[in-house]
Design an enzyme around this catalytic site. Structure first.
Site, PDB file in Angstrom:
ATOM      1  N   ASN A  51      -9.975  -0.728   0.557  1.00  0.00           N
ATOM      2  CA  ASN A  51      -8.575  -0.588   0.376  1.00  0.00           C
ATOM      3  C   ASN A  51      -8.255  -1.207  -0.878  1.00  0.00           C
ATOM      4  O   ASN A  51      -8.278  -2.319  -1.283  1.00  0.00           O
ATOM      5  CB  ASN A  51      -7.888  -1.459   1.611  1.00  0.00           C
ATOM      6  CG  ASN A  51      -6.387  -1.190   1.696  1.00  0.00           C
ATOM      7  OD1 ASN A  51      -5.905  -0.891   0.589  1.00  0.00           O
ATOM      8  ND2 ASN A  51      -5.911  -1.753   2.684  1.00  0.00           N
ATOM      9  N   CYS A  76       0.752  -1.164  -0.135  1.00  0.00           N
ATOM     10  CA  CYS A  76       0.008   0.162  -0.011  1.00  0.00           C
ATOM     11  C   CYS A  76       0.744   1.340  -0.167  1.00  0.00           C
ATOM     12  O   CYS A  76       0.295   2.309  -0.451  1.00  0.00           O
ATOM     13  CB  CYS A  76      -1.079   0.137   1.199  1.00  0.00           C
ATOM     14  SG  CYS A  76      -1.919  -1.336   1.325  1.00  0.00           S
ATOM     15  N   HIS A  92      -3.713   6.980   3.229  1.00  0.00           N
ATOM     16  CA  HIS A  92      -4.114   5.498   2.898  1.00  0.00           C
ATOM     17  C   HIS A  92      -5.467   5.291   3.271  1.00  0.00           C
ATOM     18  O   HIS A  92      -5.843   5.500   4.425  1.00  0.00           O
ATOM     19  CB  HIS A  92      -3.159   4.487   3.314  1.00  0.00           C
ATOM     20  CG  HIS A  92      -3.173   3.093   2.789  1.00  0.00           C
ATOM     21  ND1 HIS A  92      -3.688   2.742   1.457  1.00  0.00           N
ATOM     22  CD2 HIS A  92      -3.438   1.889   3.634  1.00  0.00           C
ATOM     23  CE1 HIS A  92      -4.029   1.640   1.435  1.00  0.00           C
ATOM     24  NE2 HIS A  92      -3.762   1.163   2.601  1.00  0.00           N
TER      25      HIS A  92
HETATM   26  N1  COA Z   1     -17.640 -10.050   9.562  1.00  0.00           N
HETATM   27  C1  COA Z   1     -18.093 -10.431  11.028  1.00  0.00           C
HETATM   28  N2  COA Z   1     -17.028 -10.823  11.978  1.00  0.00           N
HETATM   29  C2  COA Z   1     -15.879 -10.419  11.704  1.00  0.00           C
HETATM   30  C3  COA Z   1     -15.511 -10.173  10.359  1.00  0.00           C
HETATM   31  C4  COA Z   1     -16.305  -9.709   9.328  1.00  0.00           C
HETATM   32  N3  COA Z   1     -15.908  -9.497   8.071  1.00  0.00           N
HETATM   33  N4  COA Z   1     -14.051 -10.330  10.213  1.00  0.00           N
HETATM   34  C5  COA Z   1     -13.557 -10.742  11.475  1.00  0.00           C
HETATM   35  N5  COA Z   1     -14.653 -10.857  12.470  1.00  0.00           N
HETATM   36  C6  COA Z   1     -14.779 -11.274  13.736  1.00  0.00           C
HETATM   37  C7  COA Z   1     -13.631 -11.759  14.154  1.00  0.00           C
HETATM   38  O1  COA Z   1     -13.665 -13.372  13.803  1.00  0.00           O
HETATM   39  C8  COA Z   1     -13.626 -11.767  15.779  1.00  0.00           C
HETATM   40  O2  COA Z   1     -14.465 -12.677  16.154  1.00  0.00           O
HETATM   41  P1  COA Z   1     -14.240 -13.478  17.609  1.00  0.00           P
HETATM   42  O3  COA Z   1     -13.914 -12.296  18.562  1.00  0.00           O
HETATM   43  O4  COA Z   1     -15.203 -14.226  17.846  1.00  0.00           O
HETATM   44  O5  COA Z   1     -12.742 -14.203  17.212  1.00  0.00           O
HETATM   45  C9  COA Z   1     -14.212 -10.131  15.902  1.00  0.00           C
HETATM   46  O6  COA Z   1     -14.939 -10.226  14.564  1.00  0.00           O
HETATM   47  C10 COA Z   1     -13.278  -9.249  16.153  1.00  0.00           C
HETATM   48  O7  COA Z   1     -12.144  -9.536  15.552  1.00  0.00           O
HETATM   49  P2  COA Z   1     -10.946  -8.353  15.629  1.00  0.00           P
HETATM   50  O8  COA Z   1      -9.735  -8.673  14.755  1.00  0.00           O
HETATM   51  O9  COA Z   1     -10.822  -8.014  17.029  1.00  0.00           O
HETATM   52  O10 COA Z   1     -11.830  -6.953  15.116  1.00  0.00           O
HETATM   53  P3  COA Z   1     -10.992  -5.579  15.014  1.00  0.00           P
HETATM   54  O11 COA Z   1     -11.846  -4.735  15.681  1.00  0.00           O
HETATM   55  O12 COA Z   1      -9.343  -5.566  15.206  1.00  0.00           O
HETATM   56  O13 COA Z   1     -11.100  -5.198  13.423  1.00  0.00           O
HETATM   57  C11 COA Z   1      -9.960  -5.056  11.030  1.00  0.00           C
HETATM   58  C12 COA Z   1     -10.649  -5.958  12.346  1.00  0.00           C
HETATM   59  C13 COA Z   1      -9.233  -6.048  10.359  1.00  0.00           C
HETATM   60  C14 COA Z   1     -11.087  -4.176  10.531  1.00  0.00           C
HETATM   61  C15 COA Z   1      -8.863  -4.289  11.895  1.00  0.00           C
HETATM   62  O14 COA Z   1      -8.042  -4.979  12.992  1.00  0.00           O
HETATM   63  C16 COA Z   1      -8.189  -3.522  10.857  1.00  0.00           C
HETATM   64  O15 COA Z   1      -8.769  -2.794  10.329  1.00  0.00           O
HETATM   65  N6  COA Z   1      -6.882  -3.623  10.855  1.00  0.00           N
HETATM   66  C17 COA Z   1      -5.851  -3.120  10.163  1.00  0.00           C
HETATM   67  C18 COA Z   1      -6.016  -3.719   8.830  1.00  0.00           C
HETATM   68  C19 COA Z   1      -5.554  -3.129   7.429  1.00  0.00           C
HETATM   69  O16 COA Z   1      -5.637  -1.916   7.621  1.00  0.00           O
HETATM   70  N7  COA Z   1      -4.892  -3.794   6.484  1.00  0.00           N
HETATM   71  C20 COA Z   1      -4.418  -3.232   5.447  1.00  0.00           C
HETATM   72  C21 COA Z   1      -2.824  -2.613   5.525  1.00  0.00           C
HETATM   73  S1  COA Z   1      -2.739  -1.879   4.371  1.00  0.00           S
END
Ligand code: COA
Length: 333
Positions: free
Chosen positions: A290, A119, A260
């Site tokens: 993204n 990215c 980003h």
């Molecule tokens: N729909 C529903 N539930 C989902 C899901 C979806 N699409 N994706 C994950 N979950 C669930 C998980 O399984 C987890 O369940 P559990 O607690 O029973 O295990 C729960 O939601 C919470 O997951 P968690 O990873 O703690 O959520 P979060 O608040 O950290 O949000 C992201 C997840 C990915 C949105 C967040 O961590 C994020 O944006 N991170 C940065 C990623 C990024 O920017 N990547 C690109 C880099 S260039």
């Protein structure tokens, strides 16, 4: 003046972007993966993303964005001297996607190659091209961030598939004349200790393509979202502060921050840490998700074409991605 001693100022003369026609909404995702619009919207801010057609490759998206940037810059493709495509979803592992783009554009005088910085790729390309122009090696360059991530997403993995989309953004850089804008400061960083938290493990020399690893979805994006989140906020804050300081700017001088487009909560955290009000921060991830290397390039073009900044305004671009990598640019438009 010798080439080594030359320091030409460099400006962005034109921007362009292209998004595929097909829209995939959160409601569409609900039909084939265990997720909800409410979860995706509240955790990320994303409402929909674009998906390229089967016969539409990264080079096609890149070419369309590039044509718009060239048109705005008032330049012919035949005048281009350098093309850099930043992508992690190339048409082919070799040759570079930039070679297809060079041919599509008819930019026969340009050398063309890809860079892979996830990215952060578009701002890595900006720094490389700026340096190549400022030292006198080239008079102009076309930089493109382009991705067809839909080909590299595991559509059964709700942790990742809801986040990404396809698209391309481009900019034409050239030597700047007296009274024109210029790129004021650029910054790049890498932390190779973090390769494991966001990657596509299969398809390279470490894990060549076999039917077994294709079945195991190893040629798809994998991510530890929480770790990426924390590191992203810190890296983007530091990179932004460096270019703001090097450009001699105060937060009040900045007309627009273009970050980003990965997650609205990350964007809000950055705005907060930089003490920049939300209305000075550009967001379009609700429409496109993204798009990795393309995201900041598309955002720059949309912000430019919708009048979010004008000649003389100071803007800051900041990104992070797999690697981990991060980068920022401060620009006087
Ligand atoms: N729909 C529903 N539930 C989902 C899901 C979806 N699409 N994706 C994950 N979950 C669930 C998980 O399984 C987890 O369940 P559990 O607690 O029973 O295990 C729960 O939601 C919470 O997951 P968690 O990873 O703690 O959520 P979060 O608040 O950290 O949000 C992201 C997840 C990915 C949105 C967040 O961590 C994020 O944006 N991170 C940065 C990623 C990024 O920017 N990547 C690109 C880099 S260039």
């Amino acid at each position: 003046m010798s080439e080594i001693a030359s320091v030409y100022p460099v400006m962005i003369a034109g921007t362009g972007s292209y998004l595929p026609e097909k829209v995939m909404t959160n409601a569409d995702l609900e039909k084939f993966v265990d997720t909800t619009d409410e979860w995706i919207t509240s955790r990320t801010g994303i409402k929909e993303r674009r998906i390229a057609a089967d016969d539409e490759f990264t080079s096609h998206l890149a070419t369309k964005a590039a044509k718009k940037a060239l048109e705005q810059a008032g330049m012919e493709a035949s005048d281009l001297q350098l093309i850099i495509v930043a992508t992690i979803s190339p048409d082919t592992i070799t040759p570079a996607t930039a070679c297809y783009v060079q041919h599509n554009l008819g930019a026969t005088e340009a050398i063309a190659y890809d860079i892979s910085a996830a990215c952060s790729g578009f701002l890595y390309a900006m720094k490389i091209a700026k340096r190549m122009i400022s030292d006198g090696a080239y008079e102009n360059a076309l930089i493109i961030g382009a991705e067809k991530l839909s080909s590299f997403v595991n559509w059964e993995d709700r942790n990742t598939c809801v986040l990404f989309g396809d698209g391309a953004g481009a900019a034409v850089l050239r030597r700047s004349e007296e009274g024109e804008g210029r790129i004021l400061a650029t910054e790049m960083g890498t932390d190779g200790a973090q390769t494991g938290i966001l990657n596509i493990p299969g398809g390279g020399s470490a894990c060549p393509t076999t039917s077994a690893n294709v079945n195991d979805k190893l040629a798809s994006l994998q991510m530890s979202g929480r770790e990426v989140f924390k590191l992203a906020v810190n890296a983007m804050k530091k990179a932004s502060e460096k270019v703001i300081e090097r450009a001699g700017l105060a937060p009040d001088d900045i007309k627009l921050v273009i970050p980003h487009q990965a997650n609205l909560r990350i964007i809000d955290a950055i705005a907060d840490r930089l003490a920049v009000p939300n209305e000075k921060v550009f967001v379009n991830l609700d429409k496109y998700g993204n798009t990795s290397a393309a995201a900041v390039a598309i955002a720059l073009d949309e912000a430019h074409r919708t009048g979010r900044f004008e000649r003389g305004d100071k803007i800051v671009l900041v990104v992070f991605g797999a690697g981990l990598t991060w980068a920022a640019s401060a620009i006087e438009w």
